[in-house]
Every structure is written in C-alpha cells, then in structure tokens.
Design a protein around this motif. Structure first.
Motif, PDB file in Angstrom:
ATOM      1  N   GLU A 170      70.172  23.856 -16.808  1.00 55.98           N
ATOM      2  CA  GLU A 170      71.528  23.436 -16.503  1.00 55.98           C
ATOM      3  C   GLU A 170      72.276  22.977 -17.751  1.00 55.98           C
ATOM      4  N   VAL A 171      71.542  22.515 -18.757  1.00 50.93           N
ATOM      5  CA  VAL A 171      72.189  22.049 -19.985  1.00 50.93           C
ATOM      6  C   VAL A 171      71.337  22.401 -21.194  1.00 50.93           C
ATOM      7  N   THR A 172      71.911  22.177 -22.370  1.00 49.29           N
ATOM      8  CA  THR A 172      71.221  22.410 -23.624  1.00 49.29           C
ATOM      9  C   THR A 172      71.169  21.113 -24.419  1.00 49.29           C
ATOM     10  N   LEU A 212      71.945  20.002 -34.677  1.00 48.76           N
ATOM     11  CA  LEU A 212      70.582  19.609 -34.334  1.00 48.76           C
ATOM     12  C   LEU A 212      69.895  20.705 -33.528  1.00 48.76           C
ATOM     13  N   PRO A 213      68.564  20.819 -33.656  1.00 48.34           N
ATOM     14  CA  PRO A 213      67.821  21.869 -32.940  1.00 48.34           C
ATOM     15  C   PRO A 213      68.097  21.825 -31.443  1.00 48.34           C
ATOM     16  N   THR A 214      68.175  22.987 -30.837  1.00 45.34           N
ATOM     17  CA  THR A 214      68.495  23.074 -29.409  1.00 45.34           C
ATOM     18  C   THR A 214      67.270  23.475 -28.590  1.00 45.34           C
ATOM     19  N   ARG A 215      67.295  23.071 -27.316  1.00 40.58           N
ATOM     20  CA  ARG A 215      66.271  23.503 -26.363  1.00 40.58           C
ATOM     21  C   ARG A 215      66.815  23.330 -24.954  1.00 40.58           C
ATOM     22  N   ALA A 216      66.205  24.016 -24.024  1.00 41.08           N
ATOM     23  CA  ALA A 216      66.637  23.959 -22.627  1.00 41.08           C
ATOM     24  C   ALA A 216      66.302  22.594 -22.024  1.00 41.08           C
ATOM     25  N   ILE A 269      86.667  23.666 -30.348  1.00 42.98           N
ATOM     26  CA  ILE A 269      85.521  24.488 -29.957  1.00 42.98           C
ATOM     27  C   ILE A 269      84.945  23.938 -28.649  1.00 42.98           C
ATOM     28  N   ALA A 270      85.062  24.728 -27.598  1.00 43.87           N
ATOM     29  CA  ALA A 270      84.589  24.317 -26.271  1.00 43.87           C
ATOM     30  C   ALA A 270      83.719  25.433 -25.690  1.00 43.87           C
ATOM     31  N   THR A 271      82.805  25.931 -26.502  1.00 42.18           N
ATOM     32  CA  THR A 271      82.045  27.134 -26.142  1.00 42.18           C
ATOM     33  C   THR A 271      80.735  26.851 -25.417  1.00 42.18           C
ATOM     34  N   GLY A 272      80.405  25.559 -25.209  1.00 42.37           N
ATOM     35  CA  GLY A 272      79.202  25.226 -24.463  1.00 42.37           C
ATOM     36  C   GLY A 272      77.925  25.447 -25.250  1.00 42.37           C
ATOM     37  N   GLY A 273      76.787  25.334 -24.525  1.00 39.60           N
ATOM     38  CA  GLY A 273      75.483  25.490 -25.154  1.00 39.60           C
ATOM     39  C   GLY A 273      74.914  26.870 -24.899  1.00 39.60           C
ATOM     40  N   LEU A 274      73.590  26.942 -24.824  1.00 33.64           N
ATOM     41  CA  LEU A 274      72.902  28.219 -24.653  1.00 33.64           C
ATOM     42  C   LEU A 274      72.419  28.450 -23.229  1.00 33.64           C
ATOM     43  N   SER A 275      72.656  27.481 -22.352  1.00 33.90           N
ATOM     44  CA  SER A 275      72.140  27.577 -20.990  1.00 33.90           C
ATOM     45  C   SER A 275      72.847  28.669 -20.193  1.00 33.90           C
ATOM     46  N   MET A 276      72.058  29.328 -19.351  1.00 28.66           N
ATOM     47  CA  MET A 276      72.551  30.382 -18.468  1.00 28.66           C
ATOM     48  C   MET A 276      73.297  31.477 -19.226  1.00 28.66           C
ATOM     49  N   PRO A 277      72.587  32.228 -20.045  1.00 29.19           N
ATOM     50  CA  PRO A 277      73.226  33.283 -20.848  1.00 29.19           C
ATOM     51  C   PRO A 277      73.968  34.330 -20.027  1.00 29.19           C
ATOM     52  N   LYS A 278      73.578  34.526 -18.756  1.00 24.13           N
ATOM     53  CA  LYS A 278      74.276  35.504 -17.922  1.00 24.13           C
ATOM     54  C   LYS A 278      75.730  35.120 -17.687  1.00 24.13           C
ATOM     55  N   LEU A 279      76.038  33.837 -17.886  1.00 26.82           N
ATOM     56  CA  LEU A 279      77.418  33.385 -17.732  1.00 26.82           C
ATOM     57  C   LEU A 279      78.201  33.512 -19.039  1.00 26.82           C
ATOM     58  N   GLY A 280      77.550  34.039 -20.061  1.00 27.26           N
ATOM     59  CA  GLY A 280      78.247  34.268 -21.326  1.00 27.26           C
ATOM     60  C   GLY A 280      77.932  33.270 -22.415  1.00 27.26           C
ATOM     61  N   ALA A 281      76.888  32.470 -22.242  1.00 26.40           N
ATOM     62  CA  ALA A 281      76.539  31.470 -23.251  1.00 26.40           C
ATOM     63  C   ALA A 281      76.109  32.153 -24.554  1.00 26.40           C
ATOM     64  N   THR A 282      76.624  31.633 -25.672  1.00 25.65           N
ATOM     65  CA  THR A 282      76.275  32.169 -26.994  1.00 25.65           C
ATOM     66  C   THR A 282      76.199  31.013 -27.984  1.00 25.65           C
ATOM     67  N   PRO A 283      75.622  31.235 -29.166  1.00 26.73           N
ATOM     68  CA  PRO A 283      75.570  30.191 -30.197  1.00 26.73           C
ATOM     69  C   PRO A 283      76.830  30.148 -31.059  1.00 26.73           C
ATOM     70  N   PHE A 284      77.919  30.738 -30.600  1.00 25.24           N
ATOM     71  CA  PHE A 284      79.136  30.829 -31.414  1.00 25.24           C
ATOM     72  C   PHE A 284      79.585  29.467 -31.945  1.00 25.24           C
ATOM     73  N   GLY A 285      79.591  28.447 -31.052  1.00 26.89           N
ATOM     74  CA  GLY A 285      80.063  27.124 -31.467  1.00 26.89           C
ATOM     75  C   GLY A 285      79.225  26.525 -32.575  1.00 26.89           C
ATOM     76  N   TYR A 286      77.905  26.739 -32.501  1.00 25.78           N
ATOM     77  CA  TYR A 286      77.016  26.217 -33.534  1.00 25.78           C
ATOM     78  C   TYR A 286      77.283  26.914 -34.872  1.00 25.78           C
ATOM     79  N   LYS A 287      77.549  28.210 -34.804  1.00 25.74           N
ATOM     80  CA  LYS A 287      77.810  28.968 -36.029  1.00 25.74           C
ATOM     81  C   LYS A 287      79.091  28.498 -36.705  1.00 25.74           C
TER      82      LYS A 287
END
Length: 246
Positions: free
Chosen positions: A190-192, A38-42, A10-28
């Motif tokens: 830039e990161v989550t 663990l809880p996420t935040r910008a 799973i290399a789906t990244g975090g939630l940062s910059m949703p316009k680039l396609g960021a989703t919570p898929f990896g967490y799910k």
C-alpha cells in the motif's frame, strides 16, 4: 527536453502498485538536483513464507484470527489472515513497516487469553478431551489441526501431556516465531518506505532547502503512516502546505 518554471511540485508517489503507473521518476528528479534519497522498500504489505511453512499453513487460507504481532520493539493488535502465499491482514500489514529481511515475527495468537491458564483449565475440567478438542474452543478447527501438525504436538487427552509439553504449547500460542521468506513486494504494497529525505525539505512549505522553487509532496517523500488513512492525510496535508506558497 529541458523545461523551466517558477515552481515545480513533484507528486509522483512511491513504487507501490506499479500497475497503477508507479515509477521512480520523483526519486530521479530529486537526485538530479542533489537531494538525498533514502533506500526504498515495500511496506503495509503481506508476508510470504518459506515452502516448508507454506506447505502446511496454506491450507488455512481465508482464516483470520486476532493477534499481537511484534517485531523490532513494535507491536500491533489486529487481525491476521492466512493466505495461500503466507500471512496478511491488518496485523501483518502494520508490522511489515518495521520488519527487515531476515527478521522473525513474534505472534501471540491469544491476545485476550492466557495460554497456560487455558491448558490448565482443560486439564482440570476435561482431562479426557483431546488436545485438538480443547483448542477448538478458542481457535478455528482447521487452524488447530494445522498447528498440531506444524508444531508436532501430540494430539492426546490433555491429561497425558507432560508439563514441559504444556509449557511448550502455551509458549508457541503466545510467542509463535515466524521467519518470513519475504513480502509480496510493491505489487500489493500500500505504501513505499524511503524516498526523498525529509531533512532536505522545509517542513512548512515542502520546498527543497537548497533548490528554490522545487517541492516534493506525498509518498515520494520518506514519510510512512499506519493503516487508517494516515498516508492519505500526509499526501493531502503536504500538498496543501506546498499549495499555499507556489
């Protein structure tokens, strides 16, 4: 549908910059297999200000100054940039990773000077100069004008300032307390911070300890670095570690 494989990375990244396609898929996926997330935040993100602060400081948009930015026992010496929404620049991005909602920031706008000595020198050498004139020697003029208004300083000849006024000005310049309204969120982060708990993974292979063949790498994992390429390096290094065994 259902899929099967020998190894799943799973290399789906975090939630940062949703316009680039960021989703919570990896967490799910992690939660589906019983891994702790663990809880996420910008993070590495600009701050926004309350309206009463923004109304005055927004006029400084585009001005950058070097500062010490501190919060929760962590300090960075970097540039701070005023924006029309709040505060940005490397100093603010860095300290945002240590800031929690409701916290105040301590900002030293004179990281290379002593504010008390600066004011005293002005009183000794140019006592008839206005406070603004004295501060213009070390700060951009627009910043001085806004700070005088923002902090209700008397813009009078420095010789007329009382000792308590001088102390208050010096303290503000070296320990400006700012309570952000929040951050600009995932849109510009830039990161989550947060994600798959590192305790759930092997530090050698990045495989889930309790799920054979399931790997998590990069920003989907709860690992957050400073500015300067550390987050890229984590992505590459964790990917390499998993790649050696899949």
């Amino acid at each position: 549908g259902e899929y099967s494989c020998e190894s799943l990375v799973i290399a789906t990244g975090g939630l940062s910059m949703p316009k680039l396609g960021a989703t919570p898929f990896g967490y799910k996926v992690a939660e589906q297999f019983g891994l702790k997330v663990l809880p996420t935040r910008a993070a590495l993100v600009p701050f926004t200000l309350h309206d009463k602060d923004k109304d005055i400081l927004a006029e400084l948009s585009g001005i950058a100054v070097d500062v010490y930015a501190s919060c929760n026992d962590t300090t960075f010496k970097e540039a701070m940039l005023f924006t029309h929404r709040g505060l940005s620049g490397p100093a603010m991005l860095q300290i945002s990773s240590y800031w929690e909602a409701g916290d105040s920031l301590s900002i030293n706008t004179l990281p290379n000077d002593d504010a008390t000595a600066l004011i005293q020198t002005a009183r000794n050498e140019t006592p008839d100069a206005l406070l603004a004139t004295s501060l213009n020697k070390v700060f951009p003029k627009r910043m001085v004008q806004s700070f005088i208004e923002y902090h209700n300083w008397r813009n009078v000849p420095v010789k007329q300032l009382t000792h308590s006024e001088c102390d208050a000005i010096a303290d503000t310049l070296e320990n400006w307390q700012v309570k952000p309204n929040g951050t600009e969120g995932y849109r510009t982060a830039e990161v989550t911070i947060g994600g798959v708990d590192t305790n759930e993974l092997s530090s050698k292979t990045m495989m889930a300890k309790n799920v054979e063949g399931l790997y998590f790498i990069g920003e989907v994992v709860d690992v957050t670095g400073w500015l300067g390429g550390f987050n890229f390096q984590w992505a590459w290094s964790s990917g390499w570690a998993a790649g050696q065994v899949v």
